[in-house]
Scaffold this motif. Sequence first.
Motif, short mmCIF file in Angstrom:
data_model
loop_
_atom_site.label_atom_id
_atom_site.label_comp_id
_atom_site.label_asym_id
_atom_site.label_seq_id
_atom_site.Cartn_x
_atom_site.Cartn_y
_atom_site.Cartn_z
N ARG A 2 -11.19 2.71 -5.28
CA ARG A 2 -11.41 3.09 -3.89
C ARG A 2 -10.09 3.44 -3.20
NH1 ARG A 2 -13.99 -1.38 -2.19
NH2 ARG A 2 -16.05 -0.58 -2.68
N LEU A 40 -18.07 5.57 -2.55
CA LEU A 40 -17.39 4.32 -2.88
C LEU A 40 -17.31 3.36 -1.69
CD1 LEU A 40 -14.43 5.74 -5.03
CD2 LEU A 40 -16.52 4.61 -5.84
N ARG A 41 -18.05 3.62 -0.63
CA ARG A 41 -18.01 2.74 0.53
C ARG A 41 -18.51 1.34 0.17
NH1 ARG A 41 -21.94 5.16 4.48
NH2 ARG A 41 -22.80 5.93 2.54
N MET A 61 -15.33 9.49 -1.50
CA MET A 61 -15.03 8.34 -0.63
C MET A 61 -16.32 7.74 -0.05
SD MET A 61 -11.60 9.47 1.46
CE MET A 61 -11.95 8.23 2.68
#
Length: 407
Positions: A258, A402-403, A399
């Motif tokens: 991340r 991948l929170r 992004m």
Amino acid sequence: MLRAARGGGVRLLLPARGGGAAEGRGGSVPDLSLLPLPPLQRRLQRRLLQQVSRPAAPPPATPPAVGRWLLACSGAVAGAVVLGGVTRLTESGLSMVDWHLVKEMKPPRTQQEWEAEFQKYQQFPEFKILNHDMTLTEFKFIWYMEYSHRMWGRVVGLVYILPAAYFWRKGWLSRPMKGCVLALCGLVCFQGLLGWYMVKSGLEEKPDSYDIPRVSQYRLAAHLGSALVLYSASLWTGLSLLLPRHKLPESHQLLHLRQFAHGTTALIFLTALSGAFVAGLDAGLVYNSFPKMGERWIPDDLLAFSPVLRNIFENPTTVQFDHRILGIASVTAVTALYLFSRKIPLPRRTRMAVTSLLAVACMQVGLGISTLLLYVPTPLAATHQSGSLALLSMALWLMSELRRVPK
């Protein structure tokens, strides 16, 4: 509860802790909830107890229509960025020498109106130095290019503001979302003012300079940078509302992935922003060779300006050199991110985002090198500029995948 009469009076006997009855004047503290109340107060008390015991309701979810609207907004901004790049590549950005929010929406129609518009253009440096032999037909082309860009900007403003007002009135926006929408609408208005501020820098007379009139590369970078921020914020918010979060195990490898994705996205954003300085200084026409710059890896005039810091933003050689380094660093970071992600079990959609990011990064590098070697042809250069948006979009998608899942 028992009522006992002594000497004609009435006293309350309340349950004691030991299971017996205690008098209201002594013993344990009486339970006030057992006292008789009027019917109205009893209903109010019961309602209050229900509200206290009831668990707090979760905030209402934002309707998917808001997420789809924000994705449409990001698409409109992307169109404005691409059209602005074509306007810059065709050297059309200085053809409209004034700015009116409503008046300029109606283009010239008669021959007399076109000649009056052309005469206004002839008073400014671009015509005097660069286009002194331009015909009216040629002027119409560059004027319509700039006109299209400005009108598209107005469409972008309406795409943001009108649906935002509708969703606000319908009560579909949560309190945090209202703040986000207000910031986006404010940034759209700021973007329009910044665009005119940029154009003004190319219309100014510079008596001591015989260089080709162009807008300030600093203002161009600010204009592009604010557009990229607007695009990124709209796309990120739209994806956050529409794509459900994956319940990924919070391992050290996932945490590093991340962080790696965040850093790579920042590098891609910086590389795209550096392209504004390349465009503003026509730095793509300085060294049209790769991987070397001319016959050398590091050109002699890399630090020709004084003080040294000026070279980063004003020396075309340094600007192109920096853009090359940032581009190579970006594709290297994306490749490393892809290889690192192979070691972690990821959902199918997240794996698609990583693979798409690598594919677009390789395509973007190929477009950049081709644009350089072919002396910046307009169609190829415009595709390269569009590729930077596509690459940034893939990074933002990853992004979003991948929170963290909120606890």
